[in-house]
Design an enzyme around this catalytic site. Structure first.
Site, mmCIF file in Angstrom:
data_model
loop_
_atom_site.group_PDB
_atom_site.id
_atom_site.type_symbol
_atom_site.label_atom_id
_atom_site.label_comp_id
_atom_site.label_asym_id
_atom_site.label_seq_id
_atom_site.Cartn_x
_atom_site.Cartn_y
_atom_site.Cartn_z
ATOM 1 N N GLU A 139 3.192 2.958 1.749
ATOM 2 C CA GLU A 139 4.064 2.941 2.935
ATOM 3 C C GLU A 139 5.256 3.854 2.734
ATOM 4 O O GLU A 139 5.698 4.545 3.661
ATOM 5 C CB GLU A 139 4.528 1.505 3.205
ATOM 6 C CG GLU A 139 5.401 1.348 4.445
ATOM 7 C CD GLU A 139 6.891 1.516 4.184
ATOM 8 O OE1 GLU A 139 7.660 1.660 5.148
ATOM 9 O OE2 GLU A 139 7.299 1.538 2.990
ATOM 10 N N GLU A 140 5.792 3.862 1.509
ATOM 11 C CA GLU A 140 7.065 4.528 1.254
ATOM 12 C C GLU A 140 7.035 6.029 1.518
ATOM 13 O O GLU A 140 8.046 6.614 1.886
ATOM 14 C CB GLU A 140 7.510 4.279 -0.196
ATOM 15 C CG GLU A 140 7.809 2.831 -0.533
ATOM 16 C CD GLU A 140 9.045 2.280 0.163
ATOM 17 O OE1 GLU A 140 9.672 3.018 0.960
ATOM 18 O OE2 GLU A 140 9.380 1.112 -0.079
ATOM 19 N N HIS A 149 3.508 -4.059 2.408
ATOM 20 C CA HIS A 149 3.025 -2.919 1.627
ATOM 21 C C HIS A 149 3.124 -3.189 0.137
ATOM 22 O O HIS A 149 4.091 -3.777 -0.352
ATOM 23 C CB HIS A 149 3.696 -1.607 2.029
ATOM 24 C CG HIS A 149 5.152 -1.478 1.746
ATOM 25 N ND1 HIS A 149 5.638 -1.052 0.532
ATOM 26 C CD2 HIS A 149 6.244 -1.685 2.528
ATOM 27 C CE1 HIS A 149 6.960 -0.989 0.578
ATOM 28 N NE2 HIS A 149 7.356 -1.386 1.776
ATOM 29 N N HIS A 165 15.619 0.589 -2.409
ATOM 30 C CA HIS A 165 15.280 1.832 -3.101
ATOM 31 C C HIS A 165 16.184 2.110 -4.301
ATOM 32 O O HIS A 165 16.458 3.273 -4.613
ATOM 33 C CB HIS A 165 15.318 3.028 -2.138
ATOM 34 C CG HIS A 165 14.301 2.960 -1.038
ATOM 35 N ND1 HIS A 165 14.207 3.942 -0.068
ATOM 36 C CD2 HIS A 165 13.346 2.045 -0.740
ATOM 37 C CE1 HIS A 165 13.234 3.624 0.774
ATOM 38 N NE2 HIS A 165 12.697 2.472 0.382
ATOM 39 N N ASP A 195 11.353 -4.932 -1.669
ATOM 40 C CA ASP A 195 10.669 -3.896 -0.896
ATOM 41 C C ASP A 195 9.435 -3.419 -1.654
ATOM 42 O O ASP A 195 9.506 -2.440 -2.381
ATOM 43 C CB ASP A 195 11.645 -2.733 -0.662
ATOM 44 C CG ASP A 195 11.095 -1.659 0.253
ATOM 45 O OD1 ASP A 195 10.138 -1.942 0.991
ATOM 46 O OD2 ASP A 195 11.630 -0.535 0.222
#
Length: 464
Positions: A325-326, A279, A424, A291
């Site tokens: 995506e998140e 992503h 995150h 991420d």
């Protein structure tokens, strides 16, 4: 009659004999091994991650960083020589973080490090001050007497357990996802949770939360682990703890981003394709290196290495940089909906979305007579330290909608022992990416992609 039964059995046996059993040619295994070794020294993926984190940086869905990332993705795929590059629209609501502050007012005044959870509402202007009520877990909050948190700020202190496969995430993350709803049902004015992470640094982990129709929307934030410890220590002293929250988060307008797609076109069966997914979006606190910049680098590099071969593979290899995506697998859902009439053209799929730790296991989700092909694939990966796991692969978050339609998927399991130290947070930055580990990931993905593009037969469709 006996003769007819015998003839029918012969026909069934003949049909079975002529059914195509999935196979991989020895020459393709040899080329896959050569690609593996080239990946270990090319470091293309590492350069891609550096480019994304330096030239774009944070790219939360619906922000200028998101738009910049889409442009970057198209340009990077074109620069690396993909045969076809295009985008597909993905529309979703947006959210703005704004100000986020917290402090203990009494009896031990101290500042707290927090971050608002994705799509949280803000506090009233000037902030919100209330007494803390502590719960060990979300389940304890749900089971507590009705109205126990009336007028208070709920604090859930549950801790995530560190695990190589990330299995501690699922049990802990429910407090983030449903905590605000359950706290509101108990009359709370706001909720604080211990960050869903495994580090002890004084930084908070953001992430998505959800509201429920008909339930009051209350502000929701995560505390850094040391500040969660601090609140625990304060509550042990038996005095009421008063906290002030000042959160300026708010909903934004709908926004259209894009899935970015690049394809290495197949030479014999171009309309059949292998998906390599990752992503493109990230949260806004760090630069999204782990991420999921790492996943972008790994999948792009694997396809680019295959494109260097003198001949294109039999099937196409499609790299998909999924949007948003998140905030709910939005790009993955949009792709599945847009391509639902061509699902049988997808030979298989895998997504890299668990950082840059070395891959240690390959799991599959294929029909039973394709397992020998998977075992041969793993044999080529063995020098990378990879073994075969099981035939219950999930494939990755953005592939959940496609998997629901029954496509075959693979999971290339990464070592996530320290992944949730950075997940995150502001610390998700390029320096956390280890080049050697990223190259090992690329080597595994290039073996997977090439052999699935070259194999005879298929992995099945309509799988449970």
């Amino acid at each position: 009659m006996k003769a007819l039964i015998g003839f029918s059995a012969f026909l069934l046996a003949s049909a079975s004999a002529f059914a195509q059993v999935p196979t991989i040619a020895d020459k393709d295994l040899k080329i896959a091994a050569e690609l593996r070794d080239e990946a270990l020294k090319s470091s293309i993926g590492y350069k891609v991650v550096e480019s994304l984190t330096t030239e774009v940086g944070p790219r939360m869905a619906g922000t200028p960083g998101d738009a910049a990332a889409v442009k970057w993705g198209v340009a990077k795929l074109e620069e690396l020589g993909f045969d076809k590059v295009w985008t597909e629209p993905v529309t979703f609501p947006t959210w703005k973080r704004g100000t986020e502050k917290a402090e203990v007012i009494a009896p031990y005044p101290q500042p707290l490090v927090i971050t608002a959870l994705g799509f949280s509402v803000g506090t009233p202007k000037g902030g919100l001050t209330a007494e803390i009520i502590q719960f060990d877990t979300l389940e304890d909050l749900v089971k507590a007497p009705k109205g126990i948190a009336e007028g208070k700020i709920v604090f859930i202190k549950n801790r995530m357990k560190r695990a190589r496969d990330g299995s501690g995430y699922g049990p802990a993350v429910s407090a983030r996802g449903r905590g605000a709803v359950e706290a509101a049902k108990q009359g709370a004015e706001a909720i604080l949770i211990r960050s869903i992470g495994t580090d002890s640094h004084r930084m908070a982990h953001t992430g998505m939360m959800r509201y429920e129709e008909g339930v009051k929307r209350i502000p929701a934030a995560a505390l850094s682990a040391p500040d969660a410890d601090l609140l625990e220590n304060m509550t042990r002293r038996g005095k009421p703890i008063t906290v002030k929250l000042d959160i300026d988060a708010q909903d934004g307008p709908d926004y259209t981003s894009h899935n970015v797609i690049g394809e290495i076109r197949g030479s014999e069966k171009p309309d059949e394709y292998v998906i390599l997914g990752a992503h493109l979006d990230s949260w806004d606190l760090g630069t999204g290196a782990l991420d999921d910049g790492a996943g972008i680098g790994i999948t792009v590099a694997a396809a680019e290495l295959i494109a260097r071969l003198p001949e294109r593979p039999k099937r196409s290899i499609r790299v998909i940089m999924f949007a948003n995506e998140e905030q709910g697998l939005v790009g993955g859902k949009a792709y599945a909906e847009a391509h639902k009439d061509e699902l049988k053209h997808i030979i298989t799929a895998a997504e890299s979305d668990f950082g840059a730790g070395k891959i240690w296991r390959l799991d599959s989700r294929v029909k039973q007579d394709a397992i020998p092909v998977v075992e041969k694939m793993v044999k080529v990966m063995e020098p990378l330290g990879i073994t075969y796991g099981n035939n219950r692969a999930g494939g990755g978050p953005d592939l959940i909608p496609l998997r629901g339609y029954g496509i075959s998927v693979f999971s290339l399991r990464q070592d996530g022992t320290d992944y949730f130290d950075y997940h995150h947070t502001p610390d998700d930055t390029f320096d956390k990416v280890d080049k050697e580990s990223l190259d090992q990931n690329t080597a595994a993905y290039v073996v997977f992609a090439y052999l699935t593009a070259q194999m005879e037969g298929d992995f099945g469709f309509g799988l449970e």
